[in-house]
Scaffold this motif. Sequence first.
Motif, PDB file in Angstrom:
ATOM      1  N   GLY A  49       0.813  -1.202   0.000  1.00  0.00           N
ATOM      2  CA  GLY A  49       0.000   0.000   0.000  1.00  0.00           C
ATOM      3  C   GLY A  49       0.847   1.253   0.000  1.00  0.00           C
ATOM      4  O   GLY A  49       1.812   1.368   0.765  1.00  0.00           O
ATOM      5  N   CYS A  50       0.511   2.182  -0.904  1.00  0.00           N
ATOM      6  CA  CYS A  50       1.241   3.441  -0.991  1.00  0.00           C
ATOM      7  C   CYS A  50       0.286   4.518  -1.487  1.00  0.00           C
ATOM      8  O   CYS A  50      -0.471   4.282  -2.430  1.00  0.00           O
ATOM      9  N   PRO A  51       0.304   5.707  -0.890  1.00  0.00           N
ATOM     10  CA  PRO A  51      -0.589   6.779  -1.328  1.00  0.00           C
ATOM     11  C   PRO A  51      -0.079   7.527  -2.550  1.00  0.00           C
ATOM     12  O   PRO A  51      -0.788   8.377  -3.091  1.00  0.00           O
ATOM     13  N   HIS A  52       1.141   7.235  -2.977  1.00  0.00           N
ATOM     14  CA  HIS A  52       1.768   8.024  -4.028  1.00  0.00           C
ATOM     15  C   HIS A  52       1.723   7.334  -5.388  1.00  0.00           C
ATOM     16  O   HIS A  52       1.468   6.127  -5.471  1.00  0.00           O
ATOM     17  N   THR A  53       1.999   8.102  -6.422  1.00  0.00           N
ATOM     18  CA  THR A  53       1.851   7.613  -7.793  1.00  0.00           C
ATOM     19  C   THR A  53       3.123   7.852  -8.592  1.00  0.00           C
ATOM     20  O   THR A  53       3.062   8.314  -9.740  1.00  0.00           O
ATOM     21  N   CYS A  54       4.261   7.555  -8.016  1.00  0.00           N
ATOM     22  CA  CYS A  54       5.538   7.776  -8.703  1.00  0.00           C
ATOM     23  C   CYS A  54       5.577   6.959  -9.998  1.00  0.00           C
ATOM     24  O   CYS A  54       5.485   5.718  -9.941  1.00  0.00           O
ATOM     25  N   PRO A  55       5.715   7.597 -11.146  1.00  0.00           N
ATOM     26  CA  PRO A  55       5.690   6.837 -12.403  1.00  0.00           C
ATOM     27  C   PRO A  55       6.872   5.914 -12.571  1.00  0.00           C
ATOM     28  O   PRO A  55       6.832   5.000 -13.404  1.00  0.00           O
ATOM     29  N   TRP A  56       7.929   6.121 -11.795  1.00  0.00           N
ATOM     30  CA  TRP A  56       9.125   5.292 -11.902  1.00  0.00           C
ATOM     31  C   TRP A  56       9.172   4.165 -10.868  1.00  0.00           C
ATOM     32  O   TRP A  56      10.168   3.451 -10.780  1.00  0.00           O
ATOM     33  N   CYS A  57       8.132   3.981 -10.103  1.00  0.00           N
ATOM     34  CA  CYS A  57       8.152   3.009  -9.007  1.00  0.00           C
ATOM     35  C   CYS A  57       8.634   1.639  -9.487  1.00  0.00           C
ATOM     36  O   CYS A  57       8.102   1.077 -10.449  1.00  0.00           O
ATOM     37  N   ALA A  58       9.635   1.101  -8.803  1.00  0.00           N
ATOM     38  CA  ALA A  58      10.184  -0.211  -9.158  1.00  0.00           C
ATOM     39  C   ALA A  58       9.434  -1.352  -8.493  1.00  0.00           C
ATOM     40  O   ALA A  58       9.696  -2.517  -8.784  1.00  0.00           O
ATOM     41  N   ASN A  59       8.496  -1.025  -7.591  1.00  0.00           N
ATOM     42  CA  ASN A  59       7.680  -2.042  -6.922  1.00  0.00           C
ATOM     43  C   ASN A  59       6.196  -1.734  -7.125  1.00  0.00           C
ATOM     44  O   ASN A  59       5.484  -1.420  -6.170  1.00  0.00           O
ATOM     45  N   PRO A  60       5.703  -1.820  -8.362  1.00  0.00           N
ATOM     46  CA  PRO A  60       4.291  -1.477  -8.592  1.00  0.00           C
ATOM     47  C   PRO A  60       3.327  -2.376  -7.844  1.00  0.00           C
ATOM     48  O   PRO A  60       2.183  -1.988  -7.592  1.00  0.00           O
ATOM     49  N   GLU A  61       3.778  -3.570  -7.466  1.00  0.00           N
ATOM     50  CA  GLU A  61       2.927  -4.459  -6.681  1.00  0.00           C
ATOM     51  C   GLU A  61       2.665  -3.918  -5.287  1.00  0.00           C
ATOM     52  O   GLU A  61       1.769  -4.388  -4.583  1.00  0.00           O
ATOM     53  N   SER A  62       3.439  -2.898  -4.895  1.00  0.00           N
ATOM     54  CA  SER A  62       3.272  -2.309  -3.572  1.00  0.00           C
ATOM     55  C   SER A  62       2.216  -1.209  -3.551  1.00  0.00           C
ATOM     56  O   SER A  62       1.783  -0.794  -2.479  1.00  0.00           O
ATOM     57  N   MET A  63       1.811  -0.722  -4.701  1.00  0.00           N
ATOM     58  CA  MET A  63       0.955   0.462  -4.743  1.00  0.00           C
ATOM     59  C   MET A  63      -0.416   0.207  -4.132  1.00  0.00           C
ATOM     60  O   MET A  63      -0.888   0.949  -3.283  1.00  0.00           O
ATOM     61  N   SER A  64      -1.073  -0.844  -4.574  1.00  0.00           N
ATOM     62  CA  SER A  64      -2.394  -1.167  -4.052  1.00  0.00           C
ATOM     63  C   SER A  64      -2.268  -1.834  -2.692  1.00  0.00           C
ATOM     64  O   SER A  64      -1.370  -2.652  -2.459  1.00  0.00           O
ATOM     65  N   SER A  65      -3.183  -1.494  -1.789  1.00  0.00           N
ATOM     66  CA  SER A  65      -3.194  -2.154  -0.485  1.00  0.00           C
ATOM     67  C   SER A  65      -3.942  -3.479  -0.539  1.00  0.00           C
ATOM     68  O   SER A  65      -4.007  -4.190   0.463  1.00  0.00           O
ATOM     69  N   ARG A  66      -4.489  -3.821  -1.688  1.00  0.00           N
ATOM     70  CA  ARG A  66      -5.253  -5.060  -1.814  1.00  0.00           C
ATOM     71  C   ARG A  66      -4.369  -6.254  -2.148  1.00  0.00           C
ATOM     72  O   ARG A  66      -3.354  -6.125  -2.827  1.00  0.00           O
ATOM     73  N   ILE A  67      -4.777  -7.399  -1.679  1.00  0.00           N
ATOM     74  CA  ILE A  67      -4.152  -8.657  -2.075  1.00  0.00           C
ATOM     75  C   ILE A  67      -4.759  -9.075  -3.402  1.00  0.00           C
ATOM     76  O   ILE A  67      -5.974  -9.009  -3.590  1.00  0.00           O
ATOM     77  N   HIS A  68      -3.920  -9.477  -4.332  1.00  0.00           N
ATOM     78  CA  HIS A  68      -4.443  -9.942  -5.607  1.00  0.00           C
ATOM     79  C   HIS A  68      -3.569 -11.085  -6.115  1.00  0.00           C
ATOM     80  O   HIS A  68      -2.483 -11.343  -5.582  1.00  0.00           O
ATOM     81  N   THR A  69      -4.061 -11.767  -7.127  1.00  0.00           N
ATOM     82  CA  THR A  69      -3.299 -12.854  -7.721  1.00  0.00           C
ATOM     83  C   THR A  69      -3.004 -12.511  -9.170  1.00  0.00           C
ATOM     84  O   THR A  69      -3.736 -11.775  -9.827  1.00  0.00           O
ATOM     85  N   VAL A  70      -1.895 -13.039  -9.658  1.00  0.00           N
ATOM     86  CA  VAL A  70      -1.538 -12.892 -11.067  1.00  0.00           C
ATOM     87  C   VAL A  70      -1.413 -14.279 -11.673  1.00  0.00           C
ATOM     88  O   VAL A  70      -1.105 -15.264 -10.988  1.00  0.00           O
ATOM     89  N   ARG A  71      -1.708 -14.353 -12.944  1.00  0.00           N
ATOM     90  CA  ARG A  71      -1.605 -15.628 -13.663  1.00  0.00           C
ATOM     91  C   ARG A  71      -0.523 -15.519 -14.721  1.00  0.00           C
ATOM     92  O   ARG A  71      -0.543 -14.614 -15.548  1.00  0.00           O
TER      93      ARG A  71
END
Length: 295
Positions: A49-71
């Motif tokens: 979870g992160c309140p910011h929207t840095c376009p260069w973020c190297a950990n985009p999986e950290s942005m949302s506070s939700r748990i999700h799955t990827v296939r």
Amino acid sequence: MTSFAVRHISSSKPISAGRLSDNTARIFNIQRYSLNDGGGIRTVVFFKGCPHTCPWCANPESMSSRIHTVRREAKCLHCQPCLNNADECPATAMERIGRDISLENLLKEVLKDDVFFRTSGGGVTLSGGEVLMQAPFALQFLTRLKELGINTAIETAGDANEEMLLKVAQRCDLVLFDLKIMDTEQAKNVLNMHQPRVLKNFARLIAAGIPVIPRVPLIPGYTLEHNNFHAILDFLAPFNLPEIHLLPFHQFGESKYQLLNRPYAMKNVATPSERDVELIRQLAINAGYHVITGG
């Protein structure tokens, strides 16, 4: 090229980290044997979870506070159990990003590395995302670590309630404080960041006697601009800090955006040249700092 798809967990509506109890954290990674993010050998806990929207973020999986799955499409057998439950996927094509963990269980996890902390002068660093989004948990967790004599640190952008930041920081041996875009309007529009609060909080930590190391990501078109870095040096000058960390932009996170099916705004942006980084480094050295490049 490997293809990916993303699906939110379908068994129940994901909850935000803000609705967790103070004794439970939502994290997405524990990185062991890190030689960055503080002194010695460290275990780094990445909060989701992160309140910011840095376009260069190297950990985009950290942005949302939700748990999700990827296939991972290349591994997927397209069987019904796999689509419904990542734990039952026979091809390991499904990956859950994020998990909830109790304070006691997280302590057990990081204490597995206690011998490395003791022998190297290392410890535990809380990172993200933005750890201050889960400040009540972080406060308790850091307090327990300090009671056990373990060195503690946080990495933060400092865009949070001043009193809560101070309470968390007082349980730390070190605060790694990111300084990014200094212009107030640009910081708001690009990063969703309240820059005046960030700068006020930085000064508050220094006034409280808390060890702080400023860290500057060097992002072409943003923080790598000399006027922005000069603004950072001007802001820092009154504090007489001995050290600054420079974090040159890299493209290591690009594959994560593909995994998450998210657009990556920095895809065609070149990484800074050695000359670009050296010019910034020399500015910091000339300002009297010991400079560490790369964290």
